[in-house]
Design an enzyme around this catalytic site. Structure first.
Site, PDB file in Angstrom:
ATOM      1  N   TRP A   1      -5.667   1.156  10.068  1.00  0.00           N
ATOM      2  CA  TRP A   1      -5.924   1.083   8.633  1.00  0.00           C
ATOM      3  C   TRP A   1      -5.722  -0.335   8.115  1.00  0.00           C
ATOM      4  O   TRP A   1      -6.365  -0.762   7.152  1.00  0.00           O
ATOM      5  CB  TRP A   1      -5.025   2.070   7.884  1.00  0.00           C
ATOM      6  CG  TRP A   1      -5.193   1.993   6.407  1.00  0.00           C
ATOM      7  CD1 TRP A   1      -4.274   1.579   5.485  1.00  0.00           C
ATOM      8  CD2 TRP A   1      -6.373   2.318   5.652  1.00  0.00           C
ATOM      9  NE1 TRP A   1      -4.801   1.628   4.225  1.00  0.00           N
ATOM     10  CE2 TRP A   1      -6.083   2.081   4.289  1.00  0.00           C
ATOM     11  CE3 TRP A   1      -7.640   2.777   6.005  1.00  0.00           C
ATOM     12  CZ2 TRP A   1      -7.026   2.291   3.282  1.00  0.00           C
ATOM     13  CZ3 TRP A   1      -8.578   2.991   4.994  1.00  0.00           C
ATOM     14  CH2 TRP A   1      -8.268   2.740   3.654  1.00  0.00           C
TER      15      TRP A   1
ATOM     16  N   TYR B   1       0.838  -1.201   0.000  1.00  0.00           N
ATOM     17  CA  TYR B   1       0.000   0.000   0.000  1.00  0.00           C
ATOM     18  C   TYR B   1       0.874   1.253   0.000  1.00  0.00           C
ATOM     19  O   TYR B   1       0.633   2.200  -0.767  1.00  0.00           O
ATOM     20  CB  TYR B   1      -0.914  -0.025   1.229  1.00  0.00           C
ATOM     21  CG  TYR B   1      -1.810   1.172   1.368  1.00  0.00           C
ATOM     22  CD1 TYR B   1      -2.856   1.401   0.476  1.00  0.00           C
ATOM     23  CD2 TYR B   1      -1.608   2.088   2.408  1.00  0.00           C
ATOM     24  CE1 TYR B   1      -3.686   2.511   0.613  1.00  0.00           C
ATOM     25  CE2 TYR B   1      -2.432   3.194   2.552  1.00  0.00           C
ATOM     26  CZ  TYR B   1      -3.466   3.402   1.646  1.00  0.00           C
ATOM     27  OH  TYR B   1      -4.276   4.499   1.783  1.00  0.00           O
TER      28      TYR B   1
ATOM     29  N   GLU C   1     -12.104   5.539   4.813  1.00  0.00           N
ATOM     30  CA  GLU C   1     -11.467   6.325   5.884  1.00  0.00           C
ATOM     31  C   GLU C   1     -12.439   6.491   7.051  1.00  0.00           C
ATOM     32  O   GLU C   1     -12.031   6.464   8.211  1.00  0.00           O
ATOM     33  CB  GLU C   1     -11.020   7.687   5.364  1.00  0.00           C
ATOM     34  CG  GLU C   1      -9.867   7.641   4.368  1.00  0.00           C
ATOM     35  CD  GLU C   1      -8.553   7.191   4.977  1.00  0.00           C
ATOM     36  OE1 GLU C   1      -8.462   7.050   6.211  1.00  0.00           O
ATOM     37  OE2 GLU C   1      -7.603   6.971   4.202  1.00  0.00           O
TER      38      GLU C   1
END
Length: 218
Positions: A57, A27, A49
């Site tokens: 995350w 990522y 988000e």
């Protein structure tokens, strides 16, 4: 953690959080901080988000494909047409985050955005991108803010326009993830998309070796 970029197993320096897991490394190297455009793509980032709020995350990243399936690829018009049965399906889906407030906010946001003109979400979000010339490259993680005047203003405008569950911190995480700002550390190989080093976009596995970790995308 307040450290600077650290060498990955391939010898190239990365932001420390990108070395925590292979998922993060991929990522970090290929997505985070790269420009994202398109209403549906930005709706996906905005939604994920929001789902990440209060969680790591990594939890979202490892469920992202399941989220995409559950939310019809985050196509705004498709999600806006979801019924009560779809809501119940989502709340029963163990592959996503079954938080009622977050699910309801995502559905409500899609209904609002479905009434916007094509490209309007993209234009609105990107209008809050700060001038990169005024932002020195962060040298350590301590130099990376959690909130900025631009993210506060963006969150305020989204709220004014009935978009839910996006506060200043979530708005800044969106800005980081979608390339409105480049918060890769000054010595990170991925800063500027890696162009300064002539570094191609690729995923180099960390071989399961964690780095200093701890600072993760918000």
């Amino acid at each position: 953690m307040s450290g600077g970029a650290l060498p990955a197993p391939d010898g190239e320096p990365r932001c420390p959080w990108g070395l925590a897991t292979d998922d993060y490394l991929a990522y970090h190297d290929t997505e985070w901080g790269r420009a994202v455009h398109g209403d549906d793509a930005l709706f996906e980032r905005l939604s994920l988000e929001a789902f990440q709020s209060g969680l790591s995350w990594l939890t979202i990243l490892r469920r992202r494909e399941t989220f995409r399936t559950a939310f019809e690829g985050f196509r705004i018009q498709a999600v806006a047409a979801f019924t009560d049965a779809d809501r119940e399906r989502l709340l029963a889906d163990p592959g996503i985050i079954r938080n009622k407030a977050k699910v309801d906010a995502t559905l409500a946001n899609a209904e609002v955005l479905a009434g916007w003109a094509a490209g309007e979400l993209d234009e609105l979000i990107w209008s809050y991108a700060p001038d990169s010339a005024t932002r020195p490259a962060p040298r350590t993680l301590a130099d990376v803010p959690a909130v900025t005047p631009e993210s506060t203003a963006l969150a305020k405008e989204l709220k004014k326009r009935s978009i839910r569950f996006v506060g200043p911190t979530t708005a800044y995480a969106l800005m980081q993830a979608c390339g409105l700002v480049d918060d890769h550390l000054a010595d990170c190989v991925a800063r500027g998309g890696g162009r300064a080093r002539g570094w191609p976009v690729r995923f180099r596995r960390a071989g399961g070796t964690p780095g200093a970790g701890g600072y993760l995308p918000r």
